[in-house]
Design an enzyme around this catalytic site. Structure first.
Site, PDB file in Angstrom:
ATOM      1  N   HIS A 181       0.815  -1.212   0.000  1.00  0.00           N
ATOM      2  CA  HIS A 181       0.000   0.000   0.000  1.00  0.00           C
ATOM      3  C   HIS A 181       0.852   1.268   0.000  1.00  0.00           C
ATOM      4  O   HIS A 181       0.381   2.337  -0.405  1.00  0.00           O
ATOM      5  CB  HIS A 181      -0.950  -0.016   1.199  1.00  0.00           C
ATOM      6  CG  HIS A 181      -2.264   0.647   0.942  1.00  0.00           C
ATOM      7  ND1 HIS A 181      -2.402   1.765   0.146  1.00  0.00           N
ATOM      8  CD2 HIS A 181      -3.514   0.359   1.389  1.00  0.00           C
ATOM      9  CE1 HIS A 181      -3.685   2.123   0.109  1.00  0.00           C
ATOM     10  NE2 HIS A 181      -4.371   1.293   0.847  1.00  0.00           N
ATOM     11  N   ASP A 214      -9.123  -8.410 -17.212  1.00  0.00           N
ATOM     12  CA  ASP A 214      -9.288  -9.581 -18.077  1.00  0.00           C
ATOM     13  C   ASP A 214      -7.927 -10.022 -18.610  1.00  0.00           C
ATOM     14  O   ASP A 214      -7.306  -9.340 -19.416  1.00  0.00           O
ATOM     15  CB  ASP A 214     -10.234  -9.223 -19.231  1.00  0.00           C
ATOM     16  CG  ASP A 214     -10.479 -10.389 -20.177  1.00  0.00           C
ATOM     17  OD1 ASP A 214      -9.852 -11.463 -20.016  1.00  0.00           O
ATOM     18  OD2 ASP A 214     -11.291 -10.228 -21.108  1.00  0.00           O
TER      19      ASP A 214
END
Length: 444
Positions: free
Chosen positions: A159, A391
Site C-alpha cells: 500500500h 481480463d
C-alpha cells in the site's frame, strides 16, 4: 471444501527492458504508518474450455515483465529514509517481483458466498508480506489453476506504493497486455501512462493552511477516543465470522427512500455509497451491542486526485486519498435513524477540499499521526476501482474480493450486475447472526 494449494513454480520476474536505477522518494501520504501493509486482491475466472494453462501462464509472466518497465518502482525495494524521518523511499535496481504458479482443489463455486473462516483462501496468495521494509518484493502475483479448470489470480501489492485506484490501473494494464496478441505486444501503449510525481503530495509545495486547519480538532480521524467496552480486546480475542451480502439496485433505492424519509429535506440528496455505508455502520453497531455512550467512527477513503489544486495528473498511481470520518455515539447512531447516519457520511465527504488535503499532508508529514482503532469501522470501496474489468484473456472475473476477509468492510463489484454491490466484512462470531439479520432488514 477445497483447501489444498500446491505452488509448482516460484520465480522472480524482472522488467523486460532496462529501467532507471536510483532512489525515489515516496510522498508524505505514501509514508503513513497505517499504510505499511499489503493490499491483497483475489480475482477468480471461468476461462473458455480448451484454454492452455501452460501458454496462459507464459503470457501472464511475459505481460508482467513488460508492465514492470513503466511501473519499474514496483520491481524495487521499499526502505525507511536514512535521514531518520518517518518518510519512505524506493531503491530501484530492477530487483524484480515474485510470480508463482499453483494448482488447487478449490473450485469456482466456493467464491459465490463468504468464506467459512477468515483465512480460507489464504494460500491463493501463498506469500503474505507482513512488512515490506524488511526487503521483500512490494508486488507478489500468484496464478492458481483450480480443480474444475478455472483459475484464480492472487495479487499482493504494498500500500505504500499504490492506492486502490493506482493498483487497479496497474492490474488493468497488466491484464490487457496478457490478452494482447503477440504481434501487437511490442507496440502496446499504456493508458493511462504511469506517473510517479510523488512530490506533488508533500508538504513543501503547500503554503500553511488558512485558519490553522491542521489542528487535531479538524481531523477526528486522528483523534483518540476512550475505549469504554474493551472494543479492541473483543476484536483481537474473539473469533471473527466472515459475512457477505449483495445489495442490488432495488435494495439500494429502498435504502435511499428510507434515509430521505428520516432526513431534513435539504440534506436528502444521497448517493448509494452514502446510504449503504450508513446502513452497514448502523447494523454493525447494533449487532455488537456496545455501550450507548461509546464514540464510534466510520472511516472511508476519499479520492483526492480532482479535489486538490492543481489536480493530480492522469496515471498518478500513488496514495491520493484521505480518510473521511463520520463520528457519533452508539446511542445517536442506533436511535436517530438511517437519515441521521447518512447525513454524517455525506458531510464527512463534503468537507474534503484542497485545504483539507493540505492539512492532512502537513499533519502526517510533521508527525506520525495515524487513525485511531477504538470504535472504528473502516470501509473501503473496491466496487469503483475497475477491478471487475481485469481480463487476462480468460474473460472478466466472476469474483473480485480480498484474499482474507477482515474486520474492515469492503464494498465489492458483482459479476454482470453493474448496479449491485457486495458488502463483505468479518464480525465477532457472537454478533454475526444479528448483524446478518440487521443488514438484510431495511428498517429504522
Amino acid at each position: 471444501m477445497g483447501s489444498f494449494v500446491h505452488v509448482k513454480e516460484a520465480t522472480i520476474v524482472t522488467p523486460s527492458e532496462p529501467t532507471p536505477t536510483g532512489v525515489l522518494s515516496l510522498s508524505s501520504l505514501d509514508s503513513q504508518l497505517f499504510l505499511r501493509f499489503t493490499i491483497e486482491y483475489l480475482l477468480v475466472y471461468k476461462p473458455h474450455p480448451g484454454l492452455d494453462p501452460g501458454a496462459t501462464t507464459a503470457r501472464v509472466k511475459a505481460a508482467l515483465a513488460k508492465t514492470l518497465v513503466p511501473y519499474y518502482p514496483l520491481a524495487g525495494r521499499v526502505r525507511a529514509k536514512p535521514d531518520g524521518s518517518s518518510g519512505l523511499e524506493v531503491v530501484c535496481r530492477a530487483q524484480g517481483v515474485l510470480f508463482m504458479e499453483a494448482v488447487s482443489d478449490h473450485n469456482v463455486n466456493e467464491f459465490e458466498k463468504a468464506p467459512r473462516f477468515v483465512t480460507q483462501w489464504r494460500k491463493l496468495l501463498s506469500l503474505h508480506v507482513a512488512d515490506v521494509l524488511k526487503g521483500a518484493p512490494p508486488l507478489v502475483v500468484q496464478l492458481t489453476w483450480l480443480k474444475d479448470g478455472n483459475a484464480a489470480l492472487g495479487v499482493g501489492i504494498n500500500h505504500c506504493l499504490c492506492d486502490g485506484i493506482g493498483s487497479a490501473e496497474f492490474l488493468n494494464s497488466f491484464a490487457e497486455l496478457a490478452s494482447t496478441s503477440q504481434t501487437k505486444f511490442s507496440e502496446f501503449k499504456f493508458k493511462p501512462k504511469p506517473i510517479w510525481d510523488r512530490h506533488l503530495l508533500n508538504p513543501a509545495p503547500f503554503k500553511p493552511s488558512r485558519n490553522n486547519n491542521n489542528n487535531a480538532l479538524s481531523h477526528p480521524e486522528f483523534n483518540r477516543v476512550p475505549d469504554l467496552c474493551g472494543f479492541l480486546a473483543r476484536f483481537s480475542n474473539e473469533r471473527l465470522t466472515p459475512t457477505s451480502f449483495i445489495f442490488n439496485k432495488t435494495s439500494l433505492n429502498e435504502l435511499k427512500k428510507l434515509a430521505s424519509s428520516t432526513s431534513r429535506h435539504s440534506e436528502s440528496n444521497y448517493t448509494s455509497f452514502d446510504v449503504l455505508s450508513a446502513h452497514i455502520w448502523r447494523s454493525w453497531a447494533r449487532a455488537l451491542n456496545l455501550p450507548s455512550n461509546q464514540i464510534l467512527k466510520l472511516l472511508f477513503s476519499i479520492n483526492v486526485r480532482n479535489r486538490v489544486k492543481p489536480t493530480l495528473p492522469s496515471g498518478y498511481y500513488g496514495n491520493a486519498f484521505v480518510l473521511g470520518c463520520a463520528q457519533t455515539s452508539v446511542n445517536e447512531l442506533t436511535e436517530k435513524g438511517l437519515g441521521h447516519a447518512t447525513m454524517l457520511v455525506k458531510r464527512a465527504k463534503e468537507q474534503v477540499d484542497s485545504e483539507f488535503v493540505k492539512s492532512v499532508v502537513e499533519i502526517v508529514g510533521q508527525s506520525r499521526a495515524s487513525p485511531d482503532s477504538v470504535g472504528v469501522l473502516i470501509l473501503s470501496q473496491w466496487s469503483r476501482l475497475g477491478l471487475e474489468k481485469v481480463d487476462l484473456g480468460m474473460g472478466k472475473p466472476v469474483h473480485v474480493g480480498p484474499i482474507c476477509c477482515d474486520r474492515y468492510c469492503l464494498l465489492l463489484p458483482v459479476f454482470n450486475q453493474t448496479d449491485a454491490v457486495k458488502a463483505m466484512v468479518a464480525v465477532p462470531t457472537t454478533a454475526a447472526q444479528r448483524y446478518e439479520h440487521l443488514v438484510r432488514s431495511f428498517t429504522n
